[in-house]
Design a protein around this motif. Structure first.
Motif, short mmCIF file in Angstrom:
data_model
loop_
_atom_site.label_atom_id
_atom_site.label_comp_id
_atom_site.label_asym_id
_atom_site.label_seq_id
_atom_site.Cartn_x
_atom_site.Cartn_y
_atom_site.Cartn_z
N HIS A 62 25.83 42.70 36.58
CA HIS A 62 27.17 43.02 37.19
C HIS A 62 27.17 44.27 37.88
N TYR A 64 29.49 46.51 37.43
CA TYR A 64 30.03 47.49 36.21
C TYR A 64 28.87 48.14 35.46
N ASP A 82 29.25 39.80 41.78
CA ASP A 82 30.37 39.75 40.94
C ASP A 82 30.04 38.21 40.08
N SER A 83 31.22 38.06 39.11
CA SER A 83 30.84 36.91 38.28
C SER A 83 30.45 35.65 38.70
N ASN A 156 36.31 34.89 32.31
CA ASN A 156 36.28 35.63 31.01
C ASN A 156 36.95 35.13 29.96
N SER A 171 37.68 35.87 39.90
CA SER A 171 38.74 36.65 40.58
C SER A 171 38.43 36.45 42.12
N HIS A 218 41.54 47.59 33.29
CA HIS A 218 42.44 47.42 34.62
C HIS A 218 44.00 47.67 34.20
N HIS A 241 41.65 45.97 42.15
CA HIS A 241 41.10 44.41 41.46
C HIS A 241 42.27 44.13 41.02
N GLU A 243 43.08 42.36 38.32
CA GLU A 243 43.50 42.50 37.00
C GLU A 243 44.44 43.87 36.62
N SER A 257 38.71 40.46 44.11
CA SER A 257 37.34 40.67 43.35
C SER A 257 36.37 41.86 43.83
N THR A 258 35.42 42.19 42.68
CA THR A 258 34.54 42.93 42.96
C THR A 258 33.86 42.96 44.33
#
Ligand code: 13P
Ligand code: SF4
Length: 374
Positions: A62, A64, A82-83, A156, A171, A218, A241, A243, A257-258
């Motif tokens: 990811h 992050y 991203d996820s 998540n 997201s 966030h 983002h 969140e 999203s990211t």
């Protein structure tokens, strides 16, 4: 939008934490590995390259996680993303072992989509406040109170919460999915992130009730401090983002999203950006945009705690040593009960089919037709 009552999450330090291996502030709870020396780093990377080859494995990281784990994933034919893309990549890749650097729900999603593959993670205690704050028993009871609503859950979450949902979203596709459901006349039960749910509700006008969860990273961004920073950098564009709290989102030039943040930074012609997301994202933003400057959005500032450093403590638990050990010994293997996995897979497959269909120009209405509450 109506929200469920708050679940208090007990952010215990993970079992087995060793003295010196954790953030030393009072509110620290994560087991963050120490930085390897340059020599150790080189040796570890060489060992991981060899092990990936020997074990027919590929890295899925990811945005992050530590830059080492991002760079190594790309160098060795894996992905940093991203996820949503992490899930798709793992499912479609031929490797028999997936090494997921991120947090637990990402490893579980990969396992659910590829039950025949071995899915390893550097540290199985890497979790997420949204997942921890949405226990399946309470969430299920909340759903039972609203049988007329289509249940849309964020990625998540645990496998059990996914299994209770009609739709899964990340997201990057949440807005499109809810928009399509709303246009089809469906009422939504959303969980668990209240800020993302609130943002989607404002954007779509959908009839939504929401679980009351939040991302501890966030949730800490502060609008007042952000406004001050914007005054100091009047030409900077603000990337947020969803969140994050509504008053922070209201100041954004781009919300997403990211991956959407990454795209916006590349697309916009500004040279300065203020970024309200996990600081792990800065590595990719800076690598892909060498002529541009990226500034961290402010959190709780001087009065802040360890919770306010804008870096996810669970993402920070992923390290080279842990990843090499997982590959060497098979430690950190994700297991999902096969029957639960089959149920959890239904909303994940719907999301992947929806996003693929949208990309190919299929009308959103036909992609959600007949799925969800009446
Ligand atoms: P993305 O789906 O944008 O990658 O976000 C995942 C996440 O955990 C953000 O905090
Ligand atoms: Fe969860 Fe927030 Fe960490 Fe993402 S950044 S994994 S949402 S706690």
């Amino acid at each position: 939008m109506t929200t469920a009552s708050v679940i208090d999450v007990d952010y215990e330090q993970p079992a087995g934490s060793q003295a010196g291996s954790v953030c030393d502030t009072r509110h620290a709870w994560a087991r963050v590995p120490p930085e390897p020396s340059p020599d150790e780093r080189t040796a570890l990377k060489a060992r991981i390259r060899r092990l990936l080859n020997d074990r027919n494995a590929v890295m899925v990281s990811h945005f992050y996680v530590h830059p080492d784990l991002q760079d190594l994933a790309e160098e060795t034919g894996g992905i940093v993303s991203d996820s949503l893309e992490m899930a798709r990549f793992g499912r479609d890749h031929a490797a028999q072992t997936l090494v997921v650097s991120g947090v637990r729900f990402m490893g579980e999603t990969s396992k659910i989509l590829s039950p025949e593959k071995r899915v390893l993670m550097p540290d199985l205690d890497a979790n997420c406040s949204l997942d921890l704050g949405c226990p399946v028993e309470q969430f299920s009871a909340f759903c039972d109170q609203h049988p007329d609503r289509t249940v849309v859950v964020y990625a998540n979450t645990s496998a059990a919460v996914k299994a209770r949902a009609d739709w899964l979203v990340t997201s990057s596709c949440a807005l499109d999915v809810v928009n399509a459901l709303h246009a089809a006349g469906q009422k939504i039960l959303w969980g668990p992130d209240r800020h993302l749910g609130d943002y989607i509700q404002r954007q779509t006008g959908a009839d939504m009730v929401s679980w009351n969860g939040a991302c501890i990273v966030h949730d800490e961004f502060k609008a007042l401090e952000l406004e001050l920073l914007m005054k100091q950098h009047p030409k900077a564009r603000v990337l947020v983002h969803p969140e994050s709290p509504a008053d922070v989102i209201a100041l954004a030039d781009a919300v997403g999203s990211t991956s959407a943040i990454l795209n916006a930074a590349q697309r916009m012609d500004a040279t300065e950006f203020i970024v309200a997301t996990d600081t792990g994202m800065l590595h990719k933003l800076r690598t892909l945009n060498p002529g541009k400057t990226f500034i961290e959005a402010p959190t709780a500032g001087n009065g802040g705690t360890c919770k306010s450093c804008a870096h996810c403590p669970w993402m920070a638990m992923n390290g080279l040593v842990e990843l090499a050990n997982a590959l060497e010994t098979g430690a950190g293997e994700i297991h999902v009960d096969p029957a639960l996995g089959l149920r959890a897979r239904v909303p994940i497959d719907r999301m992947l089919a929806f996003t693929a269909g949208l990309k190919n120009g299929v009308a959103p209405g036909s992609l959600v037709a007949g799925i969800g509450a009446a």
